[in-house]
Design a protein around this motif. Sequence first.
Motif, PDB file in Angstrom:
ATOM      1  N   ALA A  93      45.819  49.127  40.420  1.00 18.81           N
ATOM      2  CA  ALA A  93      44.717  49.275  39.451  1.00 18.81           C
ATOM      3  C   ALA A  93      43.641  48.217  39.691  1.00 18.81           C
ATOM      4  O   ALA A  93      42.442  48.516  39.685  1.00 18.81           O
ATOM      5  CB  ALA A  93      45.261  49.165  38.032  1.00 18.81           C
ATOM      6  N   CYS A  94      44.072  46.993  39.923  1.00 14.80           N
ATOM      7  CA  CYS A  94      43.105  45.912  40.145  1.00 14.80           C
ATOM      8  C   CYS A  94      42.410  46.068  41.496  1.00 14.80           C
ATOM      9  O   CYS A  94      41.214  45.807  41.620  1.00 14.80           O
ATOM     10  CB  CYS A  94      43.788  44.548  40.016  1.00 14.80           C
ATOM     11  SG  CYS A  94      44.234  44.189  38.300  1.00 14.80           S
ATOM     12  N   ALA A 138      51.481  40.733  42.297  1.00 22.04           N
ATOM     13  CA  ALA A 138      51.544  42.186  42.513  1.00 22.04           C
ATOM     14  C   ALA A 138      51.040  42.968  41.295  1.00 22.04           C
ATOM     15  O   ALA A 138      50.489  44.044  41.440  1.00 22.04           O
ATOM     16  CB  ALA A 138      52.964  42.602  42.850  1.00 22.04           C
ATOM     17  N   CYS A 139      51.244  42.444  40.100  1.00 22.12           N
ATOM     18  CA  CYS A 139      50.724  43.104  38.876  1.00 22.12           C
ATOM     19  C   CYS A 139      51.007  42.179  37.696  1.00 22.12           C
ATOM     20  O   CYS A 139      52.098  41.648  37.566  1.00 22.12           O
ATOM     21  CB  CYS A 139      51.405  44.458  38.657  1.00 22.12           C
ATOM     22  SG  CYS A 139      50.833  45.314  37.162  1.00 22.12           S
ATOM     23  N   PHE A 140      50.010  42.004  36.842  1.00 22.31           N
ATOM     24  CA  PHE A 140      50.216  41.203  35.626  1.00 22.31           C
ATOM     25  C   PHE A 140      50.754  42.058  34.483  1.00 22.31           C
ATOM     26  O   PHE A 140      50.994  41.560  33.401  1.00 22.31           O
ATOM     27  CB  PHE A 140      48.894  40.573  35.170  1.00 22.31           C
ATOM     28  CG  PHE A 140      48.507  39.323  35.913  1.00 22.31           C
ATOM     29  CD1 PHE A 140      49.275  38.178  35.843  1.00 22.31           C
ATOM     30  CD2 PHE A 140      47.345  39.283  36.669  1.00 22.31           C
ATOM     31  CE1 PHE A 140      48.914  37.016  36.495  1.00 22.31           C
ATOM     32  CE2 PHE A 140      46.970  38.120  37.339  1.00 22.31           C
ATOM     33  CZ  PHE A 140      47.755  36.981  37.246  1.00 22.31           C
ATOM     34  N   CYS A 143      47.269  46.461  33.458  1.00 22.32           N
ATOM     35  CA  CYS A 143      46.435  47.287  34.343  1.00 22.32           C
ATOM     36  C   CYS A 143      45.204  47.874  33.644  1.00 22.32           C
ATOM     37  O   CYS A 143      44.176  48.082  34.292  1.00 22.32           O
ATOM     38  CB  CYS A 143      47.271  48.392  34.963  1.00 22.32           C
ATOM     39  SG  CYS A 143      48.782  47.772  35.716  1.00 22.32           S
ATOM     40  N   VAL A 148      42.231  41.921  36.879  1.00 16.66           N
ATOM     41  CA  VAL A 148      42.708  40.796  36.080  1.00 16.66           C
ATOM     42  C   VAL A 148      42.880  39.542  36.958  1.00 16.66           C
ATOM     43  O   VAL A 148      43.387  39.611  38.070  1.00 16.66           O
ATOM     44  CB  VAL A 148      44.066  41.153  35.423  1.00 16.66           C
ATOM     45  CG1 VAL A 148      44.611  39.991  34.629  1.00 16.66           C
ATOM     46  CG2 VAL A 148      43.928  42.376  34.540  1.00 16.66           C
TER      47      VAL A 148
HETATM   48  S1  FES Z   1      47.505  46.114  38.856  1.00 16.80           S
HETATM   49 FE1  FES Z   1      46.518  44.349  38.118  1.00 16.80          FE
HETATM   50  S2  FES Z   1      47.392  44.096  36.163  1.00 16.80           S
HETATM   51 FE2  FES Z   1      48.465  45.769  36.974  1.00 16.80          FE
END
Ligand code: FES
Length: 172
Positions: A93-94, A138-140, A143, A148
Motif C-alpha cells: 500500500a505504501c 514491511a508494514c506498519f 495501510c 506511512v
Molecule cells: S503497507 Fe505501509 S502501513 Fe501497510
Amino acid sequence: MTKVAEKEELGLDKAKLDKIISNYTGKPGSILGILEEAQKINSHKYLTKGVLEYIAQKTDIPVSRIYNIITFYAFFNLTPQGEHSIIVCRGTACHTRGSKNLLDFLINSFGFKEEDFSQDGKSFLTTKDNKFTIKTVACFGQCALAPVVEVDGNIYSRVTTEKLRKIVKGIK
Ligand code: FES
C-alpha cells in the motif's frame, strides 16, 4: 566486576536490567517485554551480545531462542542505532502511494547512495555522526494511511516528500 566494566560489557546499566527482568518474572510473553525495555535503556537502542547472554541466563531461555525472537521482529536491533530513527514503510500500500520516493529522498538527504541501502540485504543506514538511522519496515499495519513513516516513534500518515522534508528539518 566494576559498574563501569559491567556497563561496557552489557551496554547498559545492569541494575536497571535486573529490575526489568524481575518486573516481568512469571508474566506470559515476558521475554518480549524484557527485550523491548532492555533495548530502550541502551543509549544506542540496541541489544548487545552480553545483554542477550545475561537475559538468557537470568530467564532460563536458551540464547538461540532469544536470537530467533530478535531476528523475527524488525523492531529489535543488534547494532548501534542513531539518536533519531526514521522508518519508511515499504509494504504494498505504501509502495503504490510513493514510499520509494520518500526513501530515496532520505537516502539523498543524508548523503548515502541507493546501493548502500540494499547491498547484502542491509536494511538500515546510520549516519557517521550516529545522529540518524534510516530503516524500512514491511508494514506498519496502517495501510489506510499510506504512505506511512515513523520518526522517533511517532507515526506520520499520507507523507509526501515535502512533509518529510519538514519533519526531518525539525529534528536536525
Ligand atoms: S503497507 Fe505501509 S502501513 Fe501497510
